[in-house]
Design an enzyme around this catalytic site. Structure first.
Site, PDB file in Angstrom:
ATOM      1  N   GLU A  74      27.296   1.808 -45.648  1.00 13.32           N
ATOM      2  CA  GLU A  74      27.820   3.083 -45.462  1.00 13.32           C
ATOM      3  C   GLU A  74      29.331   3.038 -46.181  1.00 13.32           C
ATOM      4  OE1 GLU A  74      26.981   3.949 -41.395  1.00 13.32           O
ATOM      5  OE2 GLU A  74      25.038   3.419 -41.704  1.00 13.32           O
ATOM      6  N   HIS A 115      30.263   6.807 -40.034  1.00 11.30           N
ATOM      7  CA  HIS A 115      28.954   6.189 -40.512  1.00 11.30           C
ATOM      8  C   HIS A 115      28.686   7.245 -41.602  1.00 11.30           C
ATOM      9  CE1 HIS A 115      27.778   3.355 -37.181  1.00 11.30           C
ATOM     10  NE2 HIS A 115      28.866   3.692 -36.666  1.00 11.30           N
ATOM     11  N   GLU A 123      28.554  11.205 -38.726  1.00 11.24           N
ATOM     12  CA  GLU A 123      27.859  10.794 -39.749  1.00 11.24           C
ATOM     13  C   GLU A 123      28.038  11.678 -40.797  1.00 11.24           C
ATOM     14  OE1 GLU A 123      25.201   8.402 -39.916  1.00 11.24           O
ATOM     15  OE2 GLU A 123      24.248   8.217 -37.747  1.00 11.24           O
TER      16      GLU A 123
HETATM   17  O1  0X9 Z   1      21.983   4.135 -35.713  1.00  9.08           O
HETATM   18  C1  0X9 Z   1      23.116   4.286 -35.793  1.00  9.08           C
HETATM   19  O2  0X9 Z   1      23.887   3.311 -35.531  1.00  9.08           O
HETATM   20  C2  0X9 Z   1      24.087   5.603 -36.269  1.00  9.08           C
HETATM   21  N1  0X9 Z   1      23.407   6.214 -37.228  1.00  9.08           N
HETATM   22  S1  0X9 Z   1      23.328   5.256 -38.771  1.00  9.08           S
HETATM   23  O3  0X9 Z   1      22.602   6.055 -39.700  1.00  9.08           O
HETATM   24  N2  0X9 Z   1      24.586   5.477 -39.600  1.00  9.08           N
HETATM   25  O4  0X9 Z   1      23.090   3.882 -38.640  1.00  9.08           O
HETATM   26  C3  0X9 Z   1      24.161   6.617 -35.079  1.00  9.08           C
HETATM   27  C4  0X9 Z   1      24.919   6.229 -34.054  1.00  9.08           C
HETATM   28  C5  0X9 Z   1      24.690   7.224 -33.063  1.00  9.08           C
HETATM   29  N3  0X9 Z   1      24.501   6.723 -31.874  1.00  9.08           N
HETATM   30  C6  0X9 Z   1      25.753   6.406 -31.089  1.00  9.08           C
HETATM   31  N4  0X9 Z   1      26.926   6.296 -31.409  1.00  9.08           N
HETATM   32  N5  0X9 Z   1      25.403   6.214 -29.723  1.00  9.08           N
HETATM   33 ZN    ZN Z   2      26.125   3.715 -39.602  1.00  6.59          ZN
END
Ligand code: 0X9
Ligand code: ZN
Ligand code: CA
Ligand code: CA
Length: 429
Positions: free
Chosen positions: A167, A299, A372
């Site tokens: 990312e 992210h 995101e």
């Molecule tokens: O899965 C993740 O860690 C994040 N999405 S990613 O595609 N960047 O891997 C989202 C995380 C969202 N959930 C929380 N922060 N609890």
């Molecule tokens: Zn991520």
């Protein structure tokens, strides 16, 4: 055996590429420019001390020795001499981003950018360190505030990026914030006011090992996790955003399988990188009061503004009451209005346990969001959007990033309950 990182050159070295040293060097061996430019090389077949002395006598510096392999710094002419002595010489090269994406900063370029900013703005910016990653890379920590060398009684904000290796746009986001707060100070009244009244912490690279690995060998590896060996043999890595210590591995929002993309690690905070940020956050408690009041964890991708909890689809749960949920949702929607993302509780995406925001909120009372970033779909570049979008997609989060910092004195103001919650102590959870 851990790999040794004896120098910055070695840090940057992610692969070894044969470049045909002899023919290249002999093209113009007497040109002064050619003679002076040093590079890193690996020398193989240098078994004995006599071998090392012969290599050293060419003028090359021997930076490290691992059996019959030497890491040296040498000019092209010196490299040619070493090769003529009968050793195998290969030039080490940092691939960095592919040429088309050179607008992105690899680890070395990011560090240089941060150094440059710290030198240019010494009164309001410090470049510090969180400590080291698994492979030994420094994890930079930026502080921006007036009287930056002093710990003042000002609400603190944390922005972190790049828990997930691929990312890369999130590192650009952090560099954007550094630029925004430093260059905007004294020019943009909104920024000036925040730098004067807040202490801003930026962690631009939570996963330097994974990030560099993702760029190694001249192609993207679609790598997500850190680079910690887990289980028996081989680097499999831990998903850093499943390794945090609140409701760790509780709810099927992560995987116990070491090869899984969402492997949570053997225990909470098993990854050096999550330990580093956890320890820093814990160090921000003064007389038992957490100084960091609000945070964004960057992210990619999906264009979402997310808030706790991730481990449950319940809107309220232990440590998260109705007013707090309303505050999160109201702030989240405010951010989404400015950046055009979709606001939602993080579990509406999918259940995640052991994520940073659940820990920051439940354990430390930090109003913690995950953004995101761009794009929405794989068709628009997925994890690898072109460098041409960097400026637009980082500036897109300017307003939301500033708004978060502005609410750090009392998040409940978002639901007009500052009198109820913030009258006696500033910015409670
Ligand atoms: O899965 C993740 O860690 C994040 N999405 S990613 O595609 N960047 O891997 C989202 C995380 C969202 N959930 C929380 N922060 N609890
Ligand atoms: Zn991520
Ligand atoms: Ca200050
Ligand atoms: Ca402080």
């Amino acid at each position: 055996m851990g790999r040794k990182f004896g120098s910055m050159v070695a840090f940057a070295t992610v692969a070894v590429v044969t470049l045909g040293v002899v023919s290249q060097a002999s093209a113009s061996p007497t040109s002064p420019k050619y003679q002076q430019k040093s590079a890193s090389y690996t020398v193989d077949g240098a078994r004995t001390q006599a071998d090392r002395n012969r290599v050293g006598s060419t003028g090359a510096s021997i930076d490290s020795v691992e059996g019959a392999r030497l890491d040296v710094t040498a000019t092209a002419v010196e490299a040619m001499k070493i090769e003529r002595l009968g050793y195998k010489v290969t030039q080490q090269r940092t691939e960095g981003f592919p040429a088309a994406d050179s607008g992105y900063h690899d680890y070395t370029e990011m560090q240089a950018e941060l150094e440059k900013a710290a030198k240019a703005y010494p009164k309001i910016m410090q470049k510090l360190s969180l400590g080291k990653s698994y492979e030994g890379r420094d994890m930079p920590l930026i502080k921006i505030s007036d009287n930056v060398a002093k710990d003042e009684n000002e609400p603190e904000i944390l922005y972190d990026a790049h828990q997930h290796a691929r990312e890369h746009l999130t590192v650009e986001m952090a560099l954007y914030l550094v630029k925004m707060y430093t260059e905007g100070y004294g020019k943009d009244p909104r920024i000036t006011k925040l730098v004067d009244s807040r202490e801003i912490w930026i962690v631009p690279d939570m996963n330097p090992d994974g990030g560099e690995y993702d760029l190694s060998g001249g192609k993207y590896h679609n790598w997500r996790k850190n680079r910690q060996p887990v289980g028996n043999g081989g680097v499999k890595g831990v998903d850093l955003n499943r390794n945090w210590g609140y409701k760790f591995a509780c709810c099927d929002g992560s995987s116990p399988v070491t090869t899984s993309e969402t492997y949570h690690g053997p225990s909470a905070f098993s990854a050096p990188e999550t330990q580093r940020l956890r320890d820093f956050v814990l160090s921000r408690r003064v007389n038992g009061v957490q100084q960091i009041k609000a945070s964004i964890d960057f992210h990619t991708y999906s264009e979402l503004v997310l808030w706790p909890y991730g481990y449950t689809t319940q809107t309220t749960a232990a440590g998260l009451n109705g007013d707090q949920q309303k505050t999160f949702a109201t702030l989240g929607k405010t951010f989404a209005k400015s950046n055009g993302y979709t606001p939602e509780q993080s579990s509406s995406l999918y259940i995640t346990d052991g994520s940073i925001i659940d820990w920051l909120w439940a354990n430390q009372g930090v109003w913690a969001f995950t953004f995101e970033m761009y794009p929405t779909t794989p068709g628009k570049g997925g994890f690898y959007p072109p460098a041409s979008v960097i400026d637009r997609e980082t500036a897109r989060n300017k307003d939301a990033s500033l708004t978060l910092a502005e609410y750090a004195d009392c998040a409940y103001r978002a639901i007009k309950k500052e009198n109820q919650y913030c009258a006696t102590s500033p910015s409670p959870r």
